[in-house]
Design an enzyme around this catalytic site. Structure first.
Site: not given
Ligand code: FRU
Length: 491
Positions: A45-47, A63, A107, A167-168, A223
């Site tokens: 898991l991330n964002d 994510q 993201s 991005r994001d 980010e």
């Molecule tokens: C931040 C990031 C975002 C990107 C996502 C990819 O942790 O690098 O910039 O959209 O994770 O998983």
């Protein structure tokens, strides 16, 4: 185990049910699975993404790389809740499926429009030379929970002057218009954020780069930007990469923080603001996202983890979790963060004590635990330092204390159990001038979140102690302190 590019970019269609089930079994045997935090069923898991209140429920996506504890082909996983406390795993929400997001559904954010929830996210793609080409895409969720992608991206080009680190998108509404901030890198490899404007969420016009008072070169990439207004002030939150450690600040591999100022000038595209503050002084916190709910609360959730660090859960087939939701308020130019009120729903059995502690460490006998909320108020202190030891066991402890000489709060995980990420240090500190100190702490099986003096400062960190390291002690050195402590088991 080394993960090859091929392994990281397999699509879920190529993966058998048996493989996923075997991985889930391995994950569920892990002794460090959390009990009240959002964590991945398998993989990484991330964002937090698409955080919204919609149709009577909170929706929170993240994510997700399903196949292991590494960054690979990213998806959005969907969780939802009626109370921000009990989260239901809904399942896969958005997966890479076309030429605009084939290397990852990255993201993005959610916003309600015409009775539906719109998601704007970055479609990550790579060409044969492995060069990135980002697209900004839309997907729409109906009240029944079904999600449909729009076929064409809504932003196809990176504006001139910026690299493919683009991005994001975070969308909000102001008057008749929607606005989106997008994290960007200038061609000279400095971080920035740009603004787009739209009538309908589909047709987006580039408005320009947001002028801020931050030095050019404040990081090489920003980010996960987020903009909102609170109490008449404009707050810009982002995660800059590339800040150098400086005193007690910027100790982690990447940072996340905010500036507070007057509301953004959407004509001049300018933000006038005060200094940059880190959101969290702990070890494991990145890429937070906020939403506003039906009660008009501004709520933040972060990723309790960081990229490019191996965690002890990796060998069990999973990594990371999200933080508990925090309600934000603004006070004297800084954000104050409170665990959302609903978290008291988790409270079970309660114990309390009042102690005078003088040049000693007292183990609180009936306070043992590995999943709990602890509130400790220190008063009438003369001690040079005083605080708490949590998850205490043989040669293990996690220390949260106040250094009254240096006037700093200290979070020390040097002896916390299984070590990791040590190249970034094992102690975190932040300045806090205060006569009285209180800690409100949420402890889960493998994490600690500390809210200092009613959320003026926050420290978040993963910890990996042994199963029997469950003691809690209070201590004072170089003098005395009074402590009032209350602990609730969390269900
Ligand atoms: C931040 C990031 C975002 C990107 C996502 C990819 O942790 O690098 O910039 O959209 O994770 O998983």
């Amino acid at each position: 185990m080394e993960w090859t590019k091929e392994q990281r970019y397999r699509t879920m269609d190529e993966v058998s049910k048996e493989e996923i089930e075997a991985l889930a079994k391995q994950v569920n045997r892990c002794p460090w699975r959390q009990s009240f935090h959002i964590q991945p069923v398998t993989g990484l898991l991330n964002d937090p993404n698409g955080f919204s209140y919609f149709n009577g429920e909170y929706h929170l996506f993240y994510q997700w790389f399903p196949l292991g504890p590494v960054h690979g082909l990213k998806h959005w996983y969907h969780t939802k809740s009626k109370d921000l406390v009990l989260w239901e795993n809904v399942g896969m929400a958005i997966k890479p499926s076309n030429e605009f997001d084939c290397h990852g559904v990255y993201s993005g954010s959610g916003i309600e429009h015409d009775g539906k929830l719109y998601f704007m996210y970055t479609g990550n793609t790579r060409d044969d030379e492995w060069v990135r080409h980002p697209f900004q895409c839309l997907a729409v969720m109906s009240p029944d929970g079904s999600i449909v992608k729009m076929e064409e991206p809504v932003i196809k080009e990176v504006p001139r002057g910026y690299t493919d680190h683009f991005r994001d998108p975070k969308v909000w509404k102001n008057g008749d218009h929607f606005y989106a901030v997008i994290g960007a890198q200038r061609e000279n490899e400095t971080g920035s954020v740009v603004l787009y404007r739209s009538w309908d969420l589909k047709d987006w016009q580039f408005a320009g780069e947001v002028k801020t008072g931050l030095d050019e070169g404040f990081g090489y990439m920003w980010e996960c930007p987020d903009y909102f207004e609170l109490d008449g002030q404009g707050i810009f939150l982002f995660s800059p990469q590339g800040l150098k450690a400086e005193g007690d600040s910027y100790q982690n591999i990447y940072q996340s923080g905010y500036v507070v100022g007057s509301p953004i000038d959407l004509e001049e595209i300018e933000l006038k603001h005060g200094p940059f503050h880190e959101l969290d002084h702990g070890f494991d916190f990145y890429a937070p996202q906020t939403t506003v709910d039906h009660l008009n609360r501004r709520i933040l959730v972060g990723w309790m983890g960081l990229p490019e660090i191996d965690y002890p859960t990796d060998k069990h087939g999973w990594a990371h979790c999200l933080t508990i939701p925090r309600e934000l308020t603004v006070k004297e130019g800084k954000l104050v963060q409170h665990p959302v009120a609903e978290l008291t729903l988790l409270r079970g059995e309660k114990v309390e004590t009042s102690q005078k502690v003088e040049n000693e460490s007292i183990c609180l006998d009936n306070f043992e635990g590995d999943v709990y909320e602890l509130q400790a108020e220190f008063s009438e202190s003369t001690a040079e330092e005083f605080g708490l030891e949590l998850r205490v066991g043989e040669n293990e402890k996690t220390v949260i204390k106040y250094d009254a000489v240096a006037k700093k709060v200290v979070f020390d995980r040097t002896e916390t159990g299984q070590s990791f990420g040590e190249e970034y240090g094992t102690v975190r500190k932040c300045k806090l001038e205060a006569e009285e100190i209180s800690f409100r702490i949420f402890v889960d099986v493998s994490s600690v979140e500390v809210f200092v003096n009613d959320g003026e400062e926050v420290f978040t960190g993963r910890i990996f102690p042994g199963e029997n390291s469950n003691g809690i002690s209070v201590f004072a050195r170089g003098g005395h302190t009074n402590v009032k402590a209350v602990k609730w088991d969390l269900k």
